[in-house]
Enzyme design. Structure first.
Site: not given
Length: 328
Positions: A119, A255, A285
């Site tokens: 990520c 993020h 996500n």
């Protein structure tokens, strides 16, 4: 006579984002597993996510985003001489997904490679591209975050399957002489990693470990405990390197892992919540794609403008985490 050294500055030129057409809502997941829309929203803030179709891959998503970014920058693919793709879901073990995107864009010769920091990948990729641009290794860079996490999810596991989506975002970076850049460009980075916590967020497979792709595994509460502190530290260090205060930042583009993590970091640093770009409710996500997706959305809707000071931050499996500061 000694030739003076020209100091180059990496500057932002354009951005683009692309999501698969198929949207999966929480209500659709209710029919697939033991979960509810209320449960998902309360714990994550997510309402829906995009899922790649059978003919869509990380490279095709990345190519779409890259084309849009180049159009936004007013450039042609032939202007690009560096492609850095952040992904943890490559099309193939090799070659790099960046080279597949290069071919789909019709770029004959360029440096092209992948960065794998889960990520945090886009922040890592921005830092690498920044370094190569500044030393003159390239003049125009495509930095891409692209993922198809739906391919590595256990769709019977409600603790992970509800969290992730697919998508891609891209940014075009160029160079300017630092003395004439008027304070624009990438100003500072803070990258971190701690492999001691690898078993808290990982995929249980790989080419040299069983020869299978594997599925994503996560200990959510443990990840949350590390995330807030780690991200806050990276933000503080990045600001200190650039000589700015956290309050000076116009926009925070984090993020998009979980609404609770976003809120936790905001509380820790006393951030104005109106400065935090949040897209987790629409995208879920999307790992390395989440930062450029959120950035492009906020640019295109008019919130982020030329001259704004923008901070990007992320944390992912590894653990990896980091922050980058950009003046548009």
């Amino acid at each position: 006579m000694v030739t003076p050294i020209t100091t180059r500055q990496s500057i932002f030129l354009g951005s683009g984002a692309y999501l698969p057409e198929r949207i999966v809502t929480n209500l659709e997941l209710e029919a697939m597993m033991d979960t509810t829309d209320a449960w998902i929203q309360e714990r994550t803030g997510i309402q829906q996510r995009a899922i790649a179709g059978p003919l869509e891959t990380t490279a095709t998503l990345g190519t779409h985003a890259a084309r849009l970014a180049l159009t936004d920058a007013g450039l042609e693919p032939s202007d690009v001489d560096l492609i850095v793709c952040a992904t943890s879901t490559p099309d193939r073990t090799f070659p790099a997904t960046a080279t597949l995107i290069q071919a789909q864009l019709g770029i004959p010769v360029a440096s092209a490679f992948d960065v794998q920091a889960v990520c945090s990948g886009f922040v890592y990729a921005m830092t690498v591209a920044d370094a190569l641009l500044k030393v003159g290794q390239a003049k125009t860079a495509l930095v891409i975050g692209a993922e198809t996490f739906s391919r590595i999810l256990d769709w019977s596991d409600r603790t992970t399957a509800v969290l992730f989506g697919d998508g891609a975002g891209a940014m075009v970076m160029g160079t300017s002489v630092a003395a004439t850049s008027q304070g624009r460009g990438l100003l500072a980075h803070a990258l971190r990693a701690d492999g001691r916590h690898a078993d808290l967020l990982y995929v249980n497979g790989g080419a040299s470990q069983g020869g299978r792709i594997g599925k994503l595994k996560m200990q959510g509460q443990a990840v949350f405990r590390h995330a807030v502190g780690n991200i806050s530290e990276a933000i503080s260090v990045c600001c200190a390197q650039a000589g700015v205060e956290v309050d000076d930042i116009d926009w925070f583009v984090p993020h998009q892992a979980n609404r609770r993590i976003l809120e936790g970091v905001a509380r820790r640093l006393n951030l104005d919540e109106h400065k935090v770009i949040t897209t987790v409710m629409q995208h879920g996500n999307t790992s390395a794609a989440s930062v450029p997706l959120a950035f492009d959305l906020a640019r295109k809707d008019g919130r982020i403008k030329i001259g704004d000071l923008v901070l990007f931050e992320a944390m992912g499996g590894g653990f990896t985490w980091g922050a980058s500061l950009l003046r548009l």
